[in-house]
Design a protein around this motif. Structure first.
Motif, PDB file in Angstrom:
ATOM      1  N   ARG A 220       3.649 -12.963  28.616  1.00  0.00           N
ATOM      2  CA  ARG A 220       4.523 -13.474  27.564  1.00  0.00           C
ATOM      3  C   ARG A 220       4.344 -12.640  26.297  1.00  0.00           C
ATOM      4  NH1 ARG A 220       9.009 -15.809  25.470  1.00  0.00           N
ATOM      5  NH2 ARG A 220       8.572 -16.906  23.531  1.00  0.00           N
ATOM      6  N   ASP A 221       3.092 -12.367  25.969  1.00  0.00           N
ATOM      7  CA  ASP A 221       2.761 -11.568  24.786  1.00  0.00           C
ATOM      8  C   ASP A 221       2.202 -10.218  25.223  1.00  0.00           C
ATOM      9  OD1 ASP A 221       3.436 -13.628  22.918  1.00  0.00           O
ATOM     10  OD2 ASP A 221       1.575 -14.641  23.476  1.00  0.00           O
TER      11      ASP A 221
ATOM     12  N   THR B 160       6.784  -9.695  22.054  1.00  0.00           N
ATOM     13  CA  THR B 160       7.009 -10.839  22.935  1.00  0.00           C
ATOM     14  C   THR B 160       8.039 -10.468  23.993  1.00  0.00           C
ATOM     15  OG1 THR B 160       6.605 -12.360  21.100  1.00  0.00           O
ATOM     16  CG2 THR B 160       7.704 -13.258  23.025  1.00  0.00           C
TER      17      THR B 160
END
Length: 301
Positions: free
Chosen positions: A50-51, A65
């Motif tokens: 996700r990150d 992101t």
């Protein structure tokens, strides 16, 4: 334009190519899609993350992101916390075989690496890939070296325009010499624009599970050869089922074009849109039939 232009091409394009670092120690490459921080890369580069972090050619590294992904085309958009970026120029028209191809990315973590060669082929499919992936079809082939870490990076022409997003290579242990593949820019831009708009991308869906026809399968089904795409399963109520296609049928043509493998069918569908009607010719035993199939949008996984 010849080899003397390559240093200028690399110098001009490098600021638009980034390195993407995932939280589990993996890395890949990406291409600046818009000046406000959107980066285009492969879905498999950021899968499960996700990150991430994005490293730029000027040495700056910023948080980012994963904004949207499309595993069907193996493309993703990452939003970096940086603006004023030099967006790459994309050339949707297919290159010609023999044209200069320069690959820029971060193979094995060596950032800002450039390799060069030519466009070796168009509309390529990696044989046998349909059973595990729907993305390895309708690709550009190049002999410019593509290695692990190049995925998501740029393949550019003599004018410094992105003509493809590095996707895959066949390793030397398979007996290959300089066989690299890229997603055409037209596909990349179409999917990226859809992902940017609403986070999803539309793909034509026929409602079939496909399999390669091996010689034992051909013998068991009484087929004259191993050419075509075997309908291993048919989705109940799906487009193929509504048209009368059954499991065990062998699709041999779509809109008059020969289908020699499941990858051929996936590549043909890549160029179609949901709602479009196609003509499918298939074998069932000794008989050959032709039906109209209305494609739909691929359901969400």
């Amino acid at each position: 334009m010849g080899a003397a232009d390559i240093p200028a091409i690399v110098s001009n394009v490098q600021p638009s190519v980034v390195t993407i670092f995932t939280g589990r120690g993996g890395l890949g490459s990406g291409v600046v899609y818009s000046e406000d921080g959107l980066i285009l890369t492969n879905e498999h580069v950021v899968r499960g993350s996700r990150d991430v972090e994005v490293g730029f050619a000027d040495g700056q590294r910023v948080a980012a992101t994963v904004r949207a992904t499309d595993p069907i085309a193996d493309l993703a958009l990452v939003e970096a916390q940086r603006t004023g970026l030099p967006a790459a120029k994309f050339q949707p028209a297919l290159p010609r075989i023999g044209e200069l191809a320069v690959v820029i990315g971060s193979p094995l973590g060596f950032a800002n690496t450039a390799t060069a060669g030519i466009i070796s082929g168009l509309h390529r499919e990696i044989p046998g890939s349909a059973s595990s992936s729907q993305s390895l079809v309708d690709l550009i082939q190049t002999d410019a070296a593509i290695s692990p870490g190049n995925s998501g990076g740029a393949v550019v022409n003599s004018r410094g325009e992105v003509i493809g997003i590095s996707e895959a290579y066949i390793p030397p242990q398979s007996g290959a010499v300089a066989l690299g593949f890229a997603i055409p820019a037209a596909t990349a831009v179409k999917v990226a624009d859809q992902l940017r708009e609403d986070g999803t991308a539309d793909h034509a869906f026929i409602g079939l599970g496909l399999a390669e026809i091996t010689q034992p399968i051909a013998s068991e089904l009484g087929l004259p050869d191993t050419l075509g795409a075997l309908a291993l399963s048919v989705q109940e109520g799906g487009p193929a089922a509504k048209a009368g296609i059954r499991a065990g049928d062998v699709l041999i043509r779509l809109d008059g074009d020969k289908l020699t493998s499941p990858e051929d069918l996936l590549a043909a569908l890549r160029t179609r849109s949901p709602g479009q009607t196609v003509t499918v010719e298939f074998r069932r035993g000794a008989d050959t039939q032709e039906v109209k199939v209305v494609l739909v949008a691929r359901p969400a996984p």
